[in-house]
Design a protein around this motif. Sequence first.
Motif, PDB file in Angstrom:
ATOM      1  N   THR A 201       0.913  -1.269   0.047  1.00  0.00           N
ATOM      2  CA  THR A 201      -0.051   0.046   0.085  1.00  0.00           C
ATOM      3  C   THR A 201       0.809   1.250  -0.111  1.00  0.00           C
ATOM      4  O   THR A 201       0.484   2.288  -0.647  1.00  0.00           O
ATOM      5  CB  THR A 201      -0.870   0.155   1.321  1.00  0.00           C
ATOM      6  OG1 THR A 201      -0.078  -0.049   2.328  1.00  0.00           O
ATOM      7  CG2 THR A 201      -2.044  -1.214   1.199  1.00  0.00           C
ATOM      8  N   ARG A 202       2.005   1.264   0.470  1.00  0.00           N
ATOM      9  CA  ARG A 202       2.884   2.375   0.640  1.00  0.00           C
ATOM     10  C   ARG A 202       3.371   2.681  -0.598  1.00  0.00           C
ATOM     11  O   ARG A 202       3.590   4.079  -1.097  1.00  0.00           O
ATOM     12  CB  ARG A 202       4.025   1.983   1.777  1.00  0.00           C
ATOM     13  CG  ARG A 202       4.962   3.177   2.005  1.00  0.00           C
ATOM     14  CD  ARG A 202       4.237   4.148   3.010  1.00  0.00           C
ATOM     15  NE  ARG A 202       5.412   5.153   3.484  1.00  0.00           N
ATOM     16  CZ  ARG A 202       5.807   6.028   2.689  1.00  0.00           C
ATOM     17  NH1 ARG A 202       5.231   6.277   1.380  1.00  0.00           N
ATOM     18  NH2 ARG A 202       6.698   7.036   3.079  1.00  0.00           N
ATOM     19  N   GLU A 205       1.042  -0.074  -5.092  1.00  0.00           N
ATOM     20  CA  GLU A 205      -0.055   0.040  -5.560  1.00  0.00           C
ATOM     21  C   GLU A 205      -0.867   1.342  -5.293  1.00  0.00           C
ATOM     22  O   GLU A 205      -2.067   1.518  -5.469  1.00  0.00           O
ATOM     23  CB  GLU A 205      -1.017  -0.951  -5.071  1.00  0.00           C
ATOM     24  CG  GLU A 205      -0.679  -2.284  -5.288  1.00  0.00           C
ATOM     25  CD  GLU A 205      -1.574  -3.634  -4.726  1.00  0.00           C
ATOM     26  OE1 GLU A 205      -2.325  -2.999  -3.986  1.00  0.00           O
ATOM     27  OE2 GLU A 205      -1.123  -4.643  -5.179  1.00  0.00           O
ATOM     28  N   TRP A 209      -3.903   7.304  -5.010  1.00  0.00           N
ATOM     29  CA  TRP A 209      -4.942   7.345  -3.901  1.00  0.00           C
ATOM     30  C   TRP A 209      -4.543   7.537  -2.596  1.00  0.00           C
ATOM     31  O   TRP A 209      -5.407   7.757  -1.503  1.00  0.00           O
ATOM     32  CB  TRP A 209      -5.935   6.421  -4.050  1.00  0.00           C
ATOM     33  CG  TRP A 209      -5.309   4.514  -4.078  1.00  0.00           C
ATOM     34  CD1 TRP A 209      -5.024   4.225  -5.187  1.00  0.00           C
ATOM     35  CD2 TRP A 209      -5.065   4.121  -2.928  1.00  0.00           C
ATOM     36  NE1 TRP A 209      -4.310   2.973  -4.740  1.00  0.00           N
ATOM     37  CE2 TRP A 209      -4.366   2.926  -3.182  1.00  0.00           C
ATOM     38  CE3 TRP A 209      -5.164   4.236  -1.215  1.00  0.00           C
ATOM     39  CZ2 TRP A 209      -3.875   2.052  -2.357  1.00  0.00           C
ATOM     40  CZ3 TRP A 209      -4.689   3.575  -0.593  1.00  0.00           C
ATOM     41  CH2 TRP A 209      -4.231   2.320  -1.038  1.00  0.00           C
ATOM     42  N   LEU A 210      -3.282   7.080  -2.362  1.00  0.00           N
ATOM     43  CA  LEU A 210      -2.832   7.116  -0.701  1.00  0.00           C
ATOM     44  C   LEU A 210      -2.096   8.229  -0.621  1.00  0.00           C
ATOM     45  O   LEU A 210      -0.976   8.692  -1.096  1.00  0.00           O
ATOM     46  CB  LEU A 210      -2.234   5.950  -0.478  1.00  0.00           C
ATOM     47  CG  LEU A 210      -1.943   5.713   0.761  1.00  0.00           C
ATOM     48  CD1 LEU A 210      -2.519   4.443   1.545  1.00  0.00           C
ATOM     49  CD2 LEU A 210      -0.089   5.605   1.163  1.00  0.00           C
ATOM     50  N   LEU A 212      -0.043   9.786   2.454  1.00  0.00           N
ATOM     51  CA  LEU A 212       0.787   9.642   3.668  1.00  0.00           C
ATOM     52  C   LEU A 212       0.456  10.601   4.617  1.00  0.00           C
ATOM     53  O   LEU A 212       1.025  11.793   4.378  1.00  0.00           O
ATOM     54  CB  LEU A 212       2.295   9.291   3.807  1.00  0.00           C
ATOM     55  CG  LEU A 212       2.733   8.877   5.092  1.00  0.00           C
ATOM     56  CD1 LEU A 212       2.241   7.755   5.618  1.00  0.00           C
ATOM     57  CD2 LEU A 212       4.409   8.714   4.887  1.00  0.00           C
TER      58      LEU A 212
END
Lengths: 217, 217
Positions: A201-202, A205, A209-210, A212
Amino acid sequence: MPDDDRKRQILDAALELADERGLAAVTMRALAQKLGVTAMALYPHIGDKDGLLDGLVDRMLAELLPAVATHGTPEQRLLAIGRAARALARRHPSAYPLLLSRPAVTPDAVRLVDALYAALLDLGVPAGEVPRVERLLSTFTLGYATSEANGRFSAGAINRAQFPEDQVPAHRELSEVLERAPDWDAEYEADLADLMLMVRTRWSENDGWLKLQALPE
Amino acid sequence: MPDDDRKRQILDAALELADERGLAAVTMRALAQKLGVTAMALYPHIGDKDGLLDGLVDRMLAELLPAVATHGTPEQRLLAIGRAARALARRHPSAYPLLLSRPAVTPDAVRLVDALYAALLDLGVPAGEVPRVERLLSTFTLGYATSEANGRFSAGAINRAQFPEDQVPAHRELSEVLERAPDWDAEYEADLADLMLMVRTRWSENDGWLKLQALPE
DNA sequence: ACCTGAACACCGTTCAAGT
DNA sequence: ACCTGAACACCGTTCAAGT
């Protein structure tokens, strides 16, 4: 190198001694007796006691090296090493903690770290972060097996009963869960899965959308 | 309990001895001398050598306990304990590794674990997973500081040079990164951030968008 | 080149004796 | 109740001596 054969022989005996009777039983005298020789006869081959323990670290890393694979996905390769590390800890519970306390600088050690670096790079971890993530993963793996071997995880049950429940509200809330004896194999697998999820996730992929979030101070 | 005061006094001296001259220097004789007494005079207060080391674990946990806060978000509370644990390791690098090898069963230890349980529950981790995640996080924290204290992380530089580069391709690819001396404070913060991210994405903020994939065999 | 035997300076711990 | 002193069974390691 005939002396290297003798050294290997001594380290094998030392590891066997640790497996059978604990690390504290690995004394120069006991080891020598096991080999039918005097304690002083060991020094030319292994240096001193510290050299012997460093040798045990090398010996264990050599045993771990066959877990390095070139086939499979990077994730499969990371998992294979993680699982092999715990299997190693099961075979050598007394000696395994040495891996956490002694720097490994042999060719085998570098080869092992190189395999982890390569898998992390293939997973999409940026070069600048790879050494850090390798240290994070190896620290967890070594620490977990060390905790298991030393019984750090099995202490809770003893003490829970004799404690005033109102002072430990979360323990009370978890009382049912804490009754159950953990399945350590399953727990280790779940931990590996979570850590793989973290890496994925980091970096792998995150199609934007992510975000941090900054850590609170 | 006047004897508990004496015990505390002995443990303080033992921790000071460990800080100044290493854990190996903490012998019953040296400790007694520091206190102006005979080695045998220590036994009624601390049991035996093993009891002394268990006492050091308790002593350090007591020092860590003030980091437990009731205010702030659950994430802030977890971070506060994680940071305090590393600060503790900096103050007592020699004694700190004992935390990883000896089960802690004192009231202070349970209180500390309870604070971690409570924060994880507040974060939305399901009860059945809380003890496992607590073990994952505490294992990393203890293992990281232990590795730092024992120099496990500082070994790479020594050995990289003397190695044929074509056998370690990932090291070659990372050569620029590996030149740089790591900032351990920043690395630890980044690790904590990644682990918090793991907990958050796994349980707190997964509004159905995250499917945990099965691990490959 | 490889091993031995005696010796040295340490350990943790037991035990009888002191006050 | 608390401490001491001598003693025991161990350590790792040095060193001269053997073959």
